[in-house]
Design a protein around this motif. Structure first.
Motif, PDB file in Angstrom:
ATOM      1  N   ALA A 193       0.741  -1.268   0.068  1.00  0.00           N
ATOM      2  CA  ALA A 193       0.114  -0.011  -0.065  1.00  0.00           C
ATOM      3  C   ALA A 193       0.882   1.244   0.035  1.00  0.00           C
ATOM      4  O   ALA A 193       0.641   2.017   0.905  1.00  0.00           O
ATOM      5  N   HIS A 194       1.632   1.244  -0.998  1.00  0.00           N
ATOM      6  CA  HIS A 194       2.676   2.578  -1.012  1.00  0.00           C
ATOM      7  C   HIS A 194       2.944   2.804  -2.669  1.00  0.00           C
ATOM      8  O   HIS A 194       2.470   2.190  -3.379  1.00  0.00           O
ATOM      9  N   ASN A 195       3.060   4.222  -2.771  1.00  0.00           N
ATOM     10  CA  ASN A 195       3.448   4.700  -4.100  1.00  0.00           C
ATOM     11  C   ASN A 195       4.512   4.157  -4.764  1.00  0.00           C
ATOM     12  O   ASN A 195       5.571   3.752  -4.150  1.00  0.00           O
ATOM     13  N   LEU A 196       4.534   3.677  -5.817  1.00  0.00           N
ATOM     14  CA  LEU A 196       5.493   3.195  -6.931  1.00  0.00           C
ATOM     15  C   LEU A 196       5.752   4.215  -7.947  1.00  0.00           C
ATOM     16  O   LEU A 196       4.731   4.251  -8.904  1.00  0.00           O
ATOM     17  N   THR A 197       6.843   4.575  -8.329  1.00  0.00           N
ATOM     18  CA  THR A 197       7.334   5.541  -9.264  1.00  0.00           C
ATOM     19  C   THR A 197       8.260   4.721 -10.271  1.00  0.00           C
ATOM     20  O   THR A 197       9.320   4.039  -9.562  1.00  0.00           O
ATOM     21  N   LEU A 198       7.744   4.817 -11.413  1.00  0.00           N
ATOM     22  CA  LEU A 198       8.693   4.037 -12.332  1.00  0.00           C
ATOM     23  C   LEU A 198       9.376   5.270 -13.352  1.00  0.00           C
ATOM     24  O   LEU A 198       8.700   6.297 -13.862  1.00  0.00           O
ATOM     25  N   LYS A 199      10.653   4.961 -13.439  1.00  0.00           N
ATOM     26  CA  LYS A 199      11.462   6.112 -13.934  1.00  0.00           C
ATOM     27  C   LYS A 199      12.463   5.464 -14.797  1.00  0.00           C
ATOM     28  O   LYS A 199      12.961   4.349 -14.715  1.00  0.00           O
ATOM     29  N   GLY A 200      12.954   6.068 -15.892  1.00  0.00           N
ATOM     30  CA  GLY A 200      14.154   5.542 -16.789  1.00  0.00           C
ATOM     31  C   GLY A 200      13.784   5.778 -18.387  1.00  0.00           C
ATOM     32  O   GLY A 200      12.470   6.082 -18.706  1.00  0.00           O
ATOM     33  N   SER A 201      14.743   5.450 -19.078  1.00  0.00           N
ATOM     34  CA  SER A 201      14.576   5.424 -20.462  1.00  0.00           C
ATOM     35  C   SER A 201      14.232   4.101 -21.078  1.00  0.00           C
ATOM     36  O   SER A 201      14.227   4.116 -22.101  1.00  0.00           O
ATOM     37  N   ASN A 202      14.313   3.222 -20.149  1.00  0.00           N
ATOM     38  CA  ASN A 202      14.041   1.870 -20.907  1.00  0.00           C
ATOM     39  C   ASN A 202      12.346   1.430 -20.394  1.00  0.00           C
ATOM     40  O   ASN A 202      11.870   1.802 -19.433  1.00  0.00           O
ATOM     41  N   ASN A 203      11.965   0.530 -21.025  1.00  0.00           N
ATOM     42  CA  ASN A 203      10.793  -0.420 -20.667  1.00  0.00           C
ATOM     43  C   ASN A 203      10.713  -0.900 -18.915  1.00  0.00           C
ATOM     44  O   ASN A 203      11.633  -1.510 -18.772  1.00  0.00           O
ATOM     45  N   ILE A 204       9.715  -0.755 -18.606  1.00  0.00           N
ATOM     46  CA  ILE A 204       9.208  -1.373 -17.313  1.00  0.00           C
ATOM     47  C   ILE A 204       7.952  -2.184 -17.547  1.00  0.00           C
ATOM     48  O   ILE A 204       7.073  -1.428 -17.873  1.00  0.00           O
ATOM     49  N   THR A 205       8.156  -3.303 -17.308  1.00  0.00           N
ATOM     50  CA  THR A 205       6.759  -4.348 -17.761  1.00  0.00           C
ATOM     51  C   THR A 205       6.398  -4.780 -16.516  1.00  0.00           C
ATOM     52  O   THR A 205       7.179  -5.380 -15.753  1.00  0.00           O
ATOM     53  N   LEU A 206       5.026  -4.657 -16.465  1.00  0.00           N
ATOM     54  CA  LEU A 206       4.519  -5.233 -15.040  1.00  0.00           C
ATOM     55  C   LEU A 206       3.497  -6.054 -15.579  1.00  0.00           C
ATOM     56  O   LEU A 206       2.390  -6.071 -16.244  1.00  0.00           O
ATOM     57  N   ALA A 207       4.123  -7.530 -15.674  1.00  0.00           N
ATOM     58  CA  ALA A 207       3.452  -8.545 -16.631  1.00  0.00           C
ATOM     59  C   ALA A 207       2.331  -9.162 -15.801  1.00  0.00           C
ATOM     60  O   ALA A 207       1.380  -9.656 -16.764  1.00  0.00           O
ATOM     61  N   SER A 208       2.000  -8.940 -14.599  1.00  0.00           N
ATOM     62  CA  SER A 208       0.692  -9.344 -14.142  1.00  0.00           C
ATOM     63  C   SER A 208       0.126  -8.345 -13.075  1.00  0.00           C
ATOM     64  O   SER A 208       0.119  -7.159 -13.152  1.00  0.00           O
ATOM     65  N   ALA A 209      -0.058  -9.029 -11.836  1.00  0.00           N
ATOM     66  CA  ALA A 209      -0.770  -8.351 -10.897  1.00  0.00           C
ATOM     67  C   ALA A 209       0.086  -7.101 -10.160  1.00  0.00           C
ATOM     68  O   ALA A 209       1.245  -7.472 -10.172  1.00  0.00           O
ATOM     69  N   VAL A 210      -0.495  -5.877 -10.037  1.00  0.00           N
ATOM     70  CA  VAL A 210       0.238  -4.887  -9.178  1.00  0.00           C
ATOM     71  C   VAL A 210      -0.824  -4.733  -8.143  1.00  0.00           C
ATOM     72  O   VAL A 210      -2.100  -4.727  -8.271  1.00  0.00           O
ATOM     73  N   GLY A 211      -0.115  -5.221  -6.910  1.00  0.00           N
ATOM     74  CA  GLY A 211      -0.976  -5.236  -5.685  1.00  0.00           C
ATOM     75  C   GLY A 211      -2.325  -3.999  -5.799  1.00  0.00           C
ATOM     76  O   GLY A 211      -2.191  -3.058  -6.398  1.00  0.00           O
ATOM     77  N   ARG A 212      -3.273  -4.597  -5.154  1.00  0.00           N
ATOM     78  CA  ARG A 212      -4.650  -3.833  -5.173  1.00  0.00           C
ATOM     79  C   ARG A 212      -4.482  -2.354  -4.556  1.00  0.00           C
ATOM     80  O   ARG A 212      -5.413  -1.598  -4.915  1.00  0.00           O
ATOM     81  N   THR A 213      -3.536  -2.362  -3.882  1.00  0.00           N
ATOM     82  CA  THR A 213      -3.563  -0.966  -3.176  1.00  0.00           C
ATOM     83  C   THR A 213      -2.421  -0.161  -3.657  1.00  0.00           C
ATOM     84  O   THR A 213      -2.129   0.830  -2.868  1.00  0.00           O
ATOM     85  N   THR A 214      -1.606  -0.461  -4.579  1.00  0.00           N
ATOM     86  CA  THR A 214      -0.201   0.318  -5.017  1.00  0.00           C
ATOM     87  C   THR A 214      -0.681   1.195  -5.975  1.00  0.00           C
ATOM     88  O   THR A 214      -0.652   1.152  -6.986  1.00  0.00           O
ATOM     89  N   PRO A 215      -0.736   2.627  -5.619  1.00  0.00           N
ATOM     90  CA  PRO A 215      -0.655   3.526  -6.552  1.00  0.00           C
ATOM     91  C   PRO A 215       0.466   3.581  -7.422  1.00  0.00           C
ATOM     92  O   PRO A 215       1.583   3.260  -7.035  1.00  0.00           O
TER      93      PRO A 215
END
Length: 173
Positions: free
Chosen positions: A143-165
């Motif tokens: 249940a925390h913020n997740l920030t994605l950064k960078g010049s390359n792909n970040i793949t979230l292949a399946s579940a991102v927890g129900r409460t993760t912004p």
């Protein structure tokens, strides 16, 4: 006798340093006879042993590219793929990232794709950084913020927890 006293003083000083936020790193060498995280000879660190909770875990080189986390309830500060890292696929027991002092997060400064199939739980707000190569995740929770950064792909292949912004800063999702 002198060596024992000096070692005791160094250890005491080391303990004070850790209490003030200095963290140690454990770097995967894959030099052991298997892919298990509990195999001491697969790691190098000033402290020796296998990664404990609160440490920083790093992956480098191209030996044993499919490490299996067989440690239970491992809570690390950060996970990094160094510039010389081959294309790793991490699997096994889940880890919690952002535990302890420091900024935490997961970073890839290798040009190779890095895949994390084991569950990743966020202990605090986290930054995942695909600086030089892509990152792939199978399961992210917390249940925390997740920030994605960078010049390359970040793949979230399946579940991102129900409460993760989720937010993105210059990342290719």
């Amino acid at each position: 006798m002198k060596k024992a006293i000096i070692a005791g003083l160094l250890f005491t000083g080391f303990g004070v340093s850790l209490a003030h936020g200095i963290q140690l790193t454990w770097t995967w060498t894959g030099a052991g006879p298997n892919d298990n995280w509990t195999t001491v000879t697969n790691w190098t660190s000033l402290a020796g042993g296998v990664p404990p909770s609160g440490g920083i875990v790093q992956f480098a080189g191209s030996t044993r590219l499919t490490p299996s986390n067989d440690l239970n309830n491992l809570q690390i500060s950060a996970l990094n793929f160094l510039s010389e890292a081959g294309s790793f696929v991490l699997h096994g027991n889940g880890i919690t990232v952002g535990f302890g002092a420091g900024p935490g997060g997961i970073a890839n400064v290798s040009t190779q794709i890095q895949t994390i199939t084991m569950p990743v739980t966020l202990a605090t707000d986290q930054l995942f950084f695909a600086a030089s190569g892509p990152l792939v995740f199978a399961d992210i929770e917390g249940a925390h913020n997740l920030t994605l950064k960078g010049s390359n792909n970040i793949t979230l292949a399946s579940a991102v927890g129900r409460t993760t912004p989720l937010s993105s800063l210059n990342a290719k999702i």
